[in-house]
Write an enzyme that holds these catalytic residues in place. Structure first.
Site, PDB file in Angstrom:
ATOM      1  N   SER A 255      -7.938   0.978   3.368  1.00  0.00           N
ATOM      2  CA  SER A 255      -8.389   0.588   1.797  1.00  0.00           C
ATOM      3  C   SER A 255      -9.602  -0.613   2.021  1.00  0.00           C
ATOM      4  O   SER A 255      -9.850  -1.064   3.125  1.00  0.00           O
ATOM      5  CB  SER A 255      -7.185  -0.362   1.129  1.00  0.00           C
ATOM      6  OG  SER A 255      -7.710  -0.942   0.181  1.00  0.00           O
ATOM      7  N   SER A 256     -10.227  -0.848   1.056  1.00  0.00           N
ATOM      8  CA  SER A 256     -11.230  -1.756   0.926  1.00  0.00           C
ATOM      9  C   SER A 256     -10.661  -2.899  -0.012  1.00  0.00           C
ATOM     10  O   SER A 256     -11.642  -3.826  -0.197  1.00  0.00           O
ATOM     11  CB  SER A 256     -12.620  -1.006   0.450  1.00  0.00           C
ATOM     12  OG  SER A 256     -13.021  -0.036   1.363  1.00  0.00           O
TER      13      SER A 256
ATOM     14  N   ARG B 250       0.789  -1.273  -0.077  1.00  0.00           N
ATOM     15  CA  ARG B 250       0.036  -0.070  -0.005  1.00  0.00           C
ATOM     16  C   ARG B 250       0.860   1.290  -0.273  1.00  0.00           C
ATOM     17  O   ARG B 250       1.895   1.208   0.508  1.00  0.00           O
ATOM     18  CB  ARG B 250      -0.864  -0.171   1.292  1.00  0.00           C
ATOM     19  CG  ARG B 250      -1.830   1.251   1.352  1.00  0.00           C
ATOM     20  CD  ARG B 250      -2.926   1.033   0.213  1.00  0.00           C
ATOM     21  NE  ARG B 250      -4.167   1.937   1.015  1.00  0.00           N
ATOM     22  CZ  ARG B 250      -5.010   2.487   0.117  1.00  0.00           C
ATOM     23  NH1 ARG B 250      -4.943   2.412  -1.313  1.00  0.00           N
ATOM     24  NH2 ARG B 250      -5.987   3.192   0.587  1.00  0.00           N
TER      25      ARG B 250
ATOM     26  N   THR C  12      -9.035   0.708  -9.735  1.00  0.00           N
ATOM     27  CA  THR C  12      -8.466  -0.632  -9.085  1.00  0.00           C
ATOM     28  C   THR C  12      -8.480  -1.594 -10.124  1.00  0.00           C
ATOM     29  O   THR C  12      -9.629  -1.833 -11.056  1.00  0.00           O
ATOM     30  CB  THR C  12      -9.119  -0.933  -7.596  1.00  0.00           C
ATOM     31  OG1 THR C  12      -9.023   0.348  -7.031  1.00  0.00           O
ATOM     32  CG2 THR C  12      -8.325  -2.032  -7.223  1.00  0.00           C
TER      33      THR C  12
ATOM     34  N   ASP D 240      -8.054   8.282   0.205  1.00  0.00           N
ATOM     35  CA  ASP D 240      -8.517   7.267   1.050  1.00  0.00           C
ATOM     36  C   ASP D 240      -8.433   7.692   2.382  1.00  0.00           C
ATOM     37  O   ASP D 240      -9.160   7.123   3.370  1.00  0.00           O
ATOM     38  CB  ASP D 240      -7.844   5.846   1.013  1.00  0.00           C
ATOM     39  CG  ASP D 240      -8.678   4.954  -0.135  1.00  0.00           C
ATOM     40  OD1 ASP D 240      -9.909   5.575  -0.809  1.00  0.00           O
ATOM     41  OD2 ASP D 240      -8.103   4.155  -0.685  1.00  0.00           O
TER      42      ASP D 240
END
Length: 610
Positions: free
Chosen positions: A490-491, A124, A426, A468
């Site tokens: 994050s998801s 990330r 994404t 985010d």
């Protein structure tokens, strides 16, 4: 100023390309940058795109046929699942550059058949060291920035992590050098790929932004406009960047001239100017330094895991909320006999469980290097029971309050930071090899096109992942405010499911920002509880509640029946863009991607069977 070439070269017959016929084209190249005296190689024709493939020897599922073919070619030449995942992700940076690339980051979930274990890599993005909790607050007004202003700025750009993620995965599990794995993407970046409707649509969505940055316009536009389906696009700068990484490894990205170019682009975004020399767009500068890049590390982390109907569901832990939120929902639903219930009841329970888990996500999940995330409590069956008790036959008023997982934090935390060994634009890919190894990889730029800012001369867009973070505190003791070196929540939810003998059953994931979690839950429930095949599970309609008054839904969801229970809805089509693999037996594997959403995905196996 970028010297990449992306000029229109309409093929006389797209069908001819599909049949493997290539038209020889000669392309002009500016006399600067990555200049070449010889003509460009011929464009690479698009591989056949199918949504489902079944066979032996390995499988790859991605959003794009070029990427799927790159992964399959690596498997064909003896590479393993990690090798193929790196090659496919590099290709996506060429043919799907607005979704995920070396300008962003992501999460790897990896199953190794030799020892039957799952590990994860956190690649990330991180905030620069100079970041503060007030990063997205306008000092002149004291108010949070409007999202478009925050997105298209240097402030939104996090230190990219994908290249360090590649390095970590290959050092631990790979069998091929990075140089070899980048060759397929290098070939397509240099020779060109055929634009499809999805590429055109995503370019159009960002056209006004792309036009304001000369390097972006030169790299991704054709005479200032979006390319059309059938056009050939080349990215010579990205080809040269991949060549640099192949020769010098990941350090070439985080040190030296490329690191300096990234930092300079962030701190002085190269925006276009009008005839009077005035910038055509007000773009706030960021504060990333070459030291921020040099200090970046991909982190090995323990996966999250819950038991669901006798399966072990592995996911990504914080700073991703994917593993904890998905796991909590499944734990809540474990208490209901889902396979015996009608569709309306299943969807009602899913909406209510999602709202409860999202309340807990927002209250507790952040970067575990900065906040204590009660992972064990969030994933405990006892905590799930307390949340399950809040579900009744009708819709609860939303938002619902968060629970107290701290009371169930009675075992060692599952997620701990560790040094690297030896939401949205994404993309996701899933790979399995002939040995039974599996990779589920989700990576991103955040918005489609990220920040919209391309690093001049290097051919890739920079992310806007720092948006985010919450701009201001959303909850008490907000775990997701910006800070120096912190990773935003994050998801992303790359997932691998094992049976009770630690053997892989299925693996999957999806892009889609916050809706990723809902997509992944549908794939799990559709396969485990509703007995669907993986292709049917992917194709089925979806819904998603983020603890809001309205539930997002796709056509095909029985909203009238659910509305009678008190649910309210907002149409969102599509929700997610999933792909995955499923092991049909010890030797046979199936790859599946979207048949319709986002113009369909791409699945392939090494040796197909009927």
């Amino acid at each position: 100023m970028s010297h990449n070439v992306a000029r229109r070269g309409r093929l006389t017959a797209v069908l001819g390309l599909l049949l493997g016929m290539v038209v020889a084209l000669v392309w002009a190249v500016p006399a600067a940058g990555h200049q070449r005296s010889e003509p460009h190689p011929r464009p690479v024709p698009p591989p056949q795109k199918v949504a489902t493939a079944t066979g032996h020897g390995g499988a790859v599922a991605t959003l794009d046929p070029y990427a799927t073919q790159a992964g399959l070619d690596v498997l064909k030449h003896g590479g393993n699942a990690v090798d193929a995942a790196v090659a496919a992700s590099a290709m996506l940076g060429v043919t799907r550059p607005y979704d995920g690339s070396i300008g962003g980051g992501g999460f790897f979930v990896i199953y190794t058949a030799k020892d039957r274990t799952v590990t994860t890599i956190d690649a990330r993005e991180t905030a620069p060291a100079a970041a503060t909790p007030e990063r997205f607050v306008d000092p002149a007004t004291g108010l949070p920035l409007a999202f478009p202003d925050a997105r298209v700025s240097g402030l939104s750009v996090g230190v990219p992590g994908l290249v360090r993620g590649w390095e970590a995965a290959l050092e631990e599990y790979g069998s091929k050098p990075l140089r070899k794995l980048l060759e397929p993407a290098h070939e397509v970046a240099e020779g060109g790929f055929v634009v499809d409707a999805e590429f055109q649509q995503r370019t159009v969505q960002n056209l006004e932004i792309f036009q304001d940055f000369p390097a972006t316009a030169e790299t991704f536009l054709v005479d200032g406009a979006a390319p059309e389906p059938g056009d050939v696009m080349r990215n010579g700068d990205l080809a040269a960047t991949y060549e640099l990484l192949g020769r010098r490894g990941a350090d070439a990205f985080y040190e030296g001239e490329l690191a300096r170019a990234i930092a300079d682009t962030v701190t002085a975004p190269p925006v276009a100017r009008d005839a009077a020399g005035v910038p055509v767009r007000a773009v706030r500068p960021g504060d990333m330094t070459v030291a921020d890049l040099a200090d970046y590390e991909a982190l090995w982390r323990e996966p999250t895991v819950v038991s669901y109907r006798g399966n072990q569901v592995f996911g990504m832990g914080p700073p991703s909320s994917g593993g904890t939120t998905t796991g909590e929902v499944l734990n809540i639903l474990e208490g209901f006999a889902m396979s015996d219930l009608p569709d309306e009841e299943v969807l009602h329970l899913l909406i209510e469980a999602e709202a409860l888990a999202w309340a807990d996500r927002n209250a507790y999940v952040g970067d575990p290097g900065f906040v204590e995330v009660p992972v064990a409590g969030l994933l405990s069956e006892e905590f799930a029971a307390t949340r399950r008790d809040r579900i009744g036959p009708t819709a609860a008023a939303k938002p619902v309050p968060a629970g107290n997982p701290q009371a169930f934090q009675d075992r060692a935390a599952l997620i701990v930071p560790a040094a690297v060994a030896g939401e949205a634009s994404t993309t996701h890919l899933t790979v399995a090899d002939k040995f039974g190894n599996v990779v589920s990889l989700t990576f991103s730029l955040e918005q489609i096109g990220g920040s919209g800012i391309t690093v001049p001369g290097y051919g890739f867009l920079l992310n806007n992942q720092l948006t985010d973070f919450n701009f201001t505190a959303a909850v008490a003791n907000d775990p997701n405010l910006p800070d120096g070196g912190k990773r935003p929540r994050s998801s992303m939810s790359p997932t691998i499911v094992l049976d009770d003998r630690d053997r892989p059953v299925t693996a999957f994931g999806s892009p889609g920002g916050p809706r990723i979690i809902g997509t992944v839950l549908h794939l799990a429930i559709n396969q485990v509880d509703r007995g669907m095949t993986l292709p049917d599970a992917i194709a089925a309609p979806r819904l998603m509640n983020q603890n809001g008054a309205n539930t997002f839904y796709e056509p095909g969801i029985p909203i009238e029946a659910l509305a009678r229970r008190g649910h309210a809805f907002t149409l969102m089509n599509p929700i997610g863009n999933a792909n995955g693999v499923r092991f049909l037996d010890r030797k046979t594997v199936q790859a599946a991607a979207e048949p319709e959403r986002a113009h369909g995905g791409s699945a392939g196996v090494l040796r197909p069977v009927r």
